[in-house]
Write an enzyme that holds these catalytic residues in place. Structure first.
Site, mmCIF file in Angstrom:
data_model
loop_
_atom_site.group_PDB
_atom_site.id
_atom_site.type_symbol
_atom_site.label_atom_id
_atom_site.label_comp_id
_atom_site.label_asym_id
_atom_site.label_seq_id
_atom_site.Cartn_x
_atom_site.Cartn_y
_atom_site.Cartn_z
ATOM 1 N N HIS A 170 0.859 -1.210 0.000
ATOM 2 C CA HIS A 170 0.000 0.000 0.000
ATOM 3 C C HIS A 170 0.890 1.253 0.000
ATOM 4 O O HIS A 170 0.942 2.003 0.987
ATOM 5 C CB HIS A 170 -0.853 -0.069 1.264
ATOM 6 C CG HIS A 170 -2.072 0.792 1.276
ATOM 7 N ND1 HIS A 170 -2.034 2.155 1.100
ATOM 8 C CD2 HIS A 170 -3.372 0.487 1.459
ATOM 9 C CE1 HIS A 170 -3.266 2.634 1.186
ATOM 10 N NE2 HIS A 170 -4.100 1.649 1.402
ATOM 11 N N GLU A 273 -0.579 1.196 -5.504
ATOM 12 C CA GLU A 273 -0.395 -0.066 -4.791
ATOM 13 C C GLU A 273 -0.353 -1.248 -5.754
ATOM 14 O O GLU A 273 -1.318 -1.488 -6.485
ATOM 15 C CB GLU A 273 -1.556 -0.257 -3.809
ATOM 16 C CG GLU A 273 -1.758 0.941 -2.893
ATOM 17 C CD GLU A 273 -3.099 0.913 -2.168
ATOM 18 O OE1 GLU A 273 -3.565 -0.180 -1.800
ATOM 19 O OE2 GLU A 273 -3.697 1.994 -1.998
HETATM 20 O O1 TA6 Z 1 -6.137 1.217 -0.815
HETATM 21 C C1 TA6 Z 1 -7.166 2.145 -0.730
HETATM 22 C C2 TA6 Z 1 -7.881 1.937 0.570
HETATM 23 O O2 TA6 Z 1 -8.415 0.647 0.648
HETATM 24 C C3 TA6 Z 1 -8.961 3.011 0.719
HETATM 25 O O3 TA6 Z 1 -10.261 2.561 0.479
HETATM 26 C C4 TA6 Z 1 -8.681 3.600 2.064
HETATM 27 O O4 TA6 Z 1 -9.638 3.950 2.887
HETATM 28 C C5 TA6 Z 1 -7.329 3.192 2.392
HETATM 29 O O5 TA6 Z 1 -6.979 2.080 1.679
HETATM 30 C C6 TA6 Z 1 -6.668 3.399 3.700
HETATM 31 O O6 TA6 Z 1 -7.079 2.414 4.585
HETATM 32 P P1 TA6 Z 1 -6.681 2.459 6.105
HETATM 33 O O7 TA6 Z 1 -7.338 1.253 6.703
HETATM 34 O O8 TA6 Z 1 -5.179 2.395 6.164
HETATM 35 O O9 TA6 Z 1 -7.202 3.761 6.665
#
Ligand code: TA6
Length: 303
Positions: A170, A273
């Site tokens: 991520h 990602e």
């Molecule tokens: O990768 C995108 C995502 O899944 C979004 O939908 C988003 O809210 C984010 O990741 C961050 O997630 P987190 O749980 O780290 O706040």
């Protein structure tokens, strides 16, 4: 002997690698070699920073990031595994799996023949992980700090039956101004749009940002190039073992609602990602492995 001093005596390399506590009980590996500086937290197996010599930081790390075991840090490269986003059936399970919320084990730090530095971590199973994921597994993260940053996540099914999983690296990237960013590499790629009720669309041309964006691009192995006119550079994000690429910027309201997101931080970050997400599900037979890799590099200083 404290954990820190035993890690330090076992793994540090003079002038290249050391292990420090960056806050209370929060060990971080610091690498500084001829090519770049980088840091990697044992909690989450999370690369926090990567900065090639004489260049700007490549990764974005929130100034309000919370350095606390059990909580994924906002920024760097959180490891999402063994599921991406929400758990497919158990709504109470943590988003993006548990790998990012547990302490990893440092296995090795090695100088390679080309003077890049390899850091190898594994995630040990525990009662807490078994409650969420009973199947035996092996999870290894290899980080190579050189002119490029390479991060490889190898997942192995150690159970006696087939297993399915999703995952993502991520990656939070530092950008000059999100409104000026142009992304190439996704023209004519289908995507699922989380902001529009998971509807399906097809990308036409380059991607630009003018509001919240949260998409899973599907069936793509392509490299992504971020053209950054403000920082005057192009970042290349290459990948392997992945058919899905996630792009995310939370924009004003979503980022303001997160307590670990600095004010206006959304303007200077962007997630690209390398993922196995949505229909890109990994199925592993017993003893089978899958490797998800992302490689970040600065192409030049003229966007
Ligand atoms: O990768 C995108 C995502 O899944 C979004 O939908 C988003 O809210 C984010 O990741 C961050 O997630 P987190 O749980 O780290 O706040």
């Amino acid at each position: 002997m404290s954990l820190l001093s035993s890690l330090q005596s076992q793994f540090s390399i003079d002038g290249v690698a050391s292990i420090v506590n960056c806050s209370d009980d929060f060990p971080v590996i610091q690498i500084s070699n001829s090519y770049a500086d980088a840091s990697i937290a044992l909690d989450g197996g999370q690369v926090l920073t990567f900065q090639p010599k004489l260049q700007q930081p490549v990764l974005w790390l929130s100034k309000k990031a919370i350095y606390k075991p059990g909580k994924s840090l906002r920024g760097g490269i959180p490891v999402c595994w063994p599921w991406f986003s929400d758990h497919p059936t158990e709504k109470s399970f943590p988003a993006h799996g548990f790998a990012r919320n547990h302490r990893w084990q440092l296995e090795a730090i090695e100088q390679q023949t080309d003077q890049s530095t390899l850091v190898r971590l594994t995630l040990p199973a525990s009662d807490a992980t078994r409650n969420l994921w009973p199947q035996p597994f092996e999870l290894e993260l290899k980080v190579v700090v050189g002119t490029e940053l390479s991060v490889s996540l190898t997942m192995t099914n150690l159970s006696d039956h087939p297993c399915t999983m999703t995952s993502a690296l991520h990656t939070y990237l530092q950008v000059g101004d999100i409104r000026e960013i142009v992304i190439s590499g996704l023209d004519q790629t289908p995507y699922m749009d989380k902001v529009q009720d998971f509807s399906l669309f097809e990308q036409q041309g380059n991607v630009r940002f003018s509001g919240e964006l949260d998409r899973i691009y599907q069936n793509t192995r392509s490299d992504i190039i971020i053209h950054d006119g403000v920082l005057k550079r192009q970042l290349k994000i290459a990948k392997s073992g992945s058919l899905s690429t996630v792009l995310w910027n939370p924009w004003v309201n979503k980022s303001a609602a997160m307590n670990d997101f600095e004010e206006d931080g959304y303007q200077h970050m962007l997630c690209v990602e390398a993922a196995n997400a949505a229909d890109d599900i990994i199925q592993l037979q017993p003893a089978q492995s899958h490797c998800l890799q992302t490689v970040l590099s600065v192409l030049d200083q003229h966007a």
